[in-house]
Enzyme design. Structure first.
Site, PDB file in Angstrom:
ATOM      1  CG  HIS A   1      24.644 -26.346 -16.550  1.00 62.71           C
ATOM      2  ND1 HIS A   1      25.723 -25.564 -16.236  1.00 62.71           N
ATOM      3  CD2 HIS A   1      23.616 -25.492 -16.819  1.00 62.71           C
ATOM      4  CE1 HIS A   1      25.366 -24.276 -16.321  1.00 62.71           C
ATOM      5  NE2 HIS A   1      24.100 -24.212 -16.667  1.00 62.71           N
ATOM      6  CB  ALA A   2      20.772 -31.933 -17.712  1.00 61.65           C
ATOM      7  NE  ARG A   3      26.279 -29.577 -22.011  1.00 60.03           N
ATOM      8  CZ  ARG A   3      26.287 -28.938 -23.182  1.00 60.03           C
ATOM      9  NH1 ARG A   3      25.804 -29.524 -24.261  1.00 60.03           N
ATOM     10  NH2 ARG A   3      26.788 -27.739 -23.264  1.00 60.03           N
ATOM     11  CD  GLU A   4      27.782 -28.680 -16.340  1.00 56.27           C
ATOM     12  OE1 GLU A   4      27.661 -28.421 -15.130  1.00 56.27           O
ATOM     13  OE2 GLU A   4      27.807 -27.790 -17.220  1.00 56.27           O
TER      14      GLU A   4
ATOM     15  NE  ARG B   1      24.215 -24.293 -20.598  1.00 56.54           N
ATOM     16  CZ  ARG B   1      25.266 -23.991 -19.844  1.00 56.54           C
ATOM     17  NH1 ARG B   1      26.163 -24.916 -19.577  1.00 56.54           N
ATOM     18  NH2 ARG B   1      25.423 -22.789 -19.349  1.00 56.54           N
TER      19      ARG B   1
ATOM     20  CG  ASN C   1      25.062 -20.938 -13.009  1.00 56.02           C
ATOM     21  OD1 ASN C   1      24.602 -20.553 -11.923  1.00 56.02           O
ATOM     22  ND2 ASN C   1      26.370 -20.995 -13.238  1.00 56.02           N
ATOM     23  NE  ARG C   2      25.181 -17.850 -18.743  1.00 53.72           N
ATOM     24  CZ  ARG C   2      25.969 -18.805 -18.251  1.00 53.72           C
ATOM     25  NH1 ARG C   2      25.757 -19.277 -17.033  1.00 53.72           N
ATOM     26  NH2 ARG C   2      26.991 -19.254 -18.971  1.00 53.72           N
TER      27      ARG C   2
ATOM     28  CG  HIS D   1      28.557 -25.811 -12.820  1.00 51.63           C
ATOM     29  ND1 HIS D   1      27.609 -25.497 -13.751  1.00 51.63           N
ATOM     30  CD2 HIS D   1      28.171 -25.187 -11.677  1.00 51.63           C
ATOM     31  CE1 HIS D   1      26.685 -24.720 -13.222  1.00 51.63           C
ATOM     32  NE2 HIS D   1      26.995 -24.507 -11.952  1.00 51.63           N
ATOM     33  CB  SER D   2      32.022 -31.137 -15.107  1.00 43.12           C
ATOM     34  OG  SER D   2      31.060 -31.626 -16.017  1.00 43.12           O
ATOM     35  CE1 TYR D   3      35.655 -29.498 -21.505  1.00 41.27           C
ATOM     36  CE2 TYR D   3      33.315 -29.997 -21.546  1.00 41.27           C
ATOM     37  CZ  TYR D   3      34.461 -29.570 -22.202  1.00 41.27           C
ATOM     38  OH  TYR D   3      34.411 -29.228 -23.530  1.00 41.27           O
TER      39      TYR D   3
ATOM     40  CE1 TYR E   1      30.792 -18.772 -19.060  1.00 44.01           C
ATOM     41  CE2 TYR E   1      32.328 -19.983 -20.442  1.00 44.01           C
ATOM     42  CZ  TYR E   1      31.219 -19.952 -19.611  1.00 44.01           C
ATOM     43  OH  TYR E   1      30.558 -21.114 -19.343  1.00 44.01           O
TER      44      TYR E   1
ATOM     45  CD  GLU F   1      32.745 -25.018 -14.893  1.00 42.14           C
ATOM     46  OE1 GLU F   1      32.519 -26.186 -15.283  1.00 42.14           O
ATOM     47  OE2 GLU F   1      32.019 -24.053 -15.160  1.00 42.14           O
TER      48      GLU F   1
HETATM   49  N1  ARG Z   1      30.312 -22.975 -16.690  1.00 43.77           N
HETATM   50  C1  ARG Z   1      29.581 -22.217 -15.708  1.00 43.77           C
HETATM   51  C2  ARG Z   1      28.398 -21.554 -16.388  1.00 43.77           C
HETATM   52  O1  ARG Z   1      28.562 -20.991 -17.424  1.00 43.77           O
HETATM   53  C3  ARG Z   1      30.456 -21.187 -15.050  1.00 43.77           C
HETATM   54  C4  ARG Z   1      29.765 -20.446 -13.994  1.00 43.77           C
HETATM   55  C5  ARG Z   1      30.596 -19.322 -13.447  1.00 43.77           C
HETATM   56  N2  ARG Z   1      29.748 -18.434 -12.715  1.00 43.77           N
HETATM   57  C6  ARG Z   1      28.896 -17.575 -13.291  1.00 43.77           C
HETATM   58  N3  ARG Z   1      28.141 -16.836 -12.519  1.00 43.77           N
HETATM   59  N4  ARG Z   1      28.827 -17.431 -14.594  1.00 43.77           N
HETATM   60  O2  ARG Z   1      27.295 -21.604 -15.914  1.00 43.77           O
HETATM   61 ZN    ZN Z   2      27.621 -26.147 -15.727  1.00 44.90          ZN
END
Ligand code: ARG
Ligand code: ZN
Length: 414
Positions: A174-177, A232, A249-250, A302-304, A354, A376
């Site tokens: 994620h760019a802003r991290e 992001r 990350n999705r 990642h952060s945060y 989550y 994170e």
């Molecule tokens: N902040 C991260 C995200 O949302 C948490 C990643 C946790 N792992 C996951 N597969 N969602 O991308």
């Molecule tokens: Zn992230």
């Protein structure tokens, strides 16, 4: 004259970075379903930027929500929140001031480990640190980004001539991290400078390799420097929409786009048009698939929030290796905490942060990489993504202890 003025304004609008003067970051604690609904409505109807969780649909009762509210929207948001009786605290009074304050060492463009480096600087650093440590580092390009930037990967380890088990680590999804790429750079330097004196690092590099991808989402990272500090996603266009980018990350094959992800290209958690639609995801997945035999651990930074997460995030089901993953995460976070007392929460993603599908951690795990962790890093929202440069060193030092703990466990339990 008028035309010239108009052209000038357009030019400013196109080239000047986004400014955040008077914008605030608010922390909300929804205490009821009504509060959750109100926050989701604010997310839908008003232009606010979710810092935590990553988008409005991930909001749940009792979990802290941090939102960045543009100055123009503040009155409306305050009115709605005050009527609802929800608890509201101001985390950042003036976002622009925090953006400017974060680069406390800005004076120099030269590479440094205790400052944030832009992509041009990081990319030159890759070549120079590799050249200066030819016995320990080799580099390769695992593909180009959407905008054509080479994705440099460093392999760190004593060259033995035979295959070694390996740990893959990436930063900058994620760019802003920004603290994330800073950590990958720190790690590489720390590895080569402590090899031969630190016995744990020496054993690790003698017996295994680290594949380090210092910035995964390079296009997004560059854009967060040049145009929008709060960017992001990736920077690929979406057909039929003016909104740019996919949440990388999705975008992986792990319950893709089922929960905690959006099929709306304008969402910050857009899952993309298909699995691995983003070339960056495809390049990373291809590399790990081709090196499956040696890759024993997958670490993504990642952060945060100060958390150490492991599978699963796309389901509440426990991973087959749950108890080992949990005990290793506890060992790693207590090593981390021992240095400066920084508190971390460890657990499976779905229950700890989550539910969110399509993450690279779950994908790698289901591919067969048994040790899969998402870090994170600092902080818990005081500065959020705008962690000051003065915190780079302590953050990286403590995180090293966690990484070394995990790596030593992996080495002894391959
Ligand atoms: N902040 C991260 C995200 O949302 C948490 C990643 C946790 N792992 C996951 N597969 N969602 O991308
Ligand atoms: Zn992230």
């Amino acid at each position: 004259m008028k035309v010239l003025l108009l052209l000038g304004l357009v030019a400013v609008a196109l080239c000047e970075p986004v400014k955040f003067v008077g914008d605030k970051v608010l922390r909300l604690t929804p205490g009821s379903e009504e509060h959750v609904t109100i926050i989701k409505e604010i997310g839908d109807k008003i232009k606010v930027d979710f810092w935590r969780p990553d988008s409005a649909d991930l909001v749940t009762i009792g979990k802290t929500v941090d939102i960045h509210v543009p100055a123009a929207q503040l009155d409306m948001v305050y009115t709605i929140l005050h009527q609802s009786g929800m608890e509201v605290t101001v985390m950042l009074e003036n976002l622009q001031a925090a953006v400017e304050a974060q680069l406390d060492k800005r004076a120099t463009k030269a590479h440094g480990y205790t400052k944030y480096n832009d992509w041009a600087t990081i990319s030159e650093w890759v070549s120079s640190i590799a050249a200066a440590n030819a016995d320990l580092i080799s580099t390769q390009v695992i593909g180009n980004t959407y905008e054509g930037r080479p994705m440099h990967l460093l392999t760190i380890g004593k060259k033995t001539g035979s295959a070694k088990p390996a740990i893959f680590m990436d930063c900058g999804f994620h760019a802003r991290e920004w603290i994330s790429p800073a950590f990958c750079q720190w790690f590489v330097n720390e590895a080569v400078t402590t090899y031969g004196t630190d016995s744990e690092m020496t054993t690790l590099l003698d017996s295994m390799d680290f594949f380090v991808l210092p910035v995964f989402n390079i296009d997004g990272y560059a854009y967060s420097w040049s145009n929008d500090r709060m960017w992001r996603k990736t920077r690929s266009p979406n057909s039929g929409s003016n909104c740019v980018g996919t949440d990388p990350n999705r975008n992986f094959d792990a319950g893709w786009c089922t929960v905690g992800a959006s099929s709306n290209p304008c969402s910050e958690t857009y899952c993309g048009s298909s699995i691995e639609s983003e070339i960056e995801s495809k390049n990373l997945a291809n590399f790990i698939r081709s090196n499956k035999a040696v890759v024993k651990a997958y670490l993504t930074v990642h952060s945060y929030s100060q958390m150490l997460l492991f599978p699963y995030s796309y389901t509440y089901d426990l991973a087959a290796d749950h108890s080992e993953l949990l005990s290793v995460s506890r060992g790693a976070t207590s090593a981390l905490t021992s240095l400066y007392g920084t508190r971390y929460t460890a657990g499976p993603g779905a229950a700890t942060i989550y539910p969110a599908a399509g993450g690279s951690d779950d994908w790698a795990y289901d591919l067969g990489v048994r040790y899969s962790y998402t870090f994170e890093l600092r902080d818990e929202g005081f500065y959020g993504f705008l962690l000051p440069e003065s915190q780079i060193q302590p953050t990286c030092e403590e995180t090293m202890l966690a990484i070394k703990y995990i790596a030593t466990h992996v080495l002894n339990n391959p």
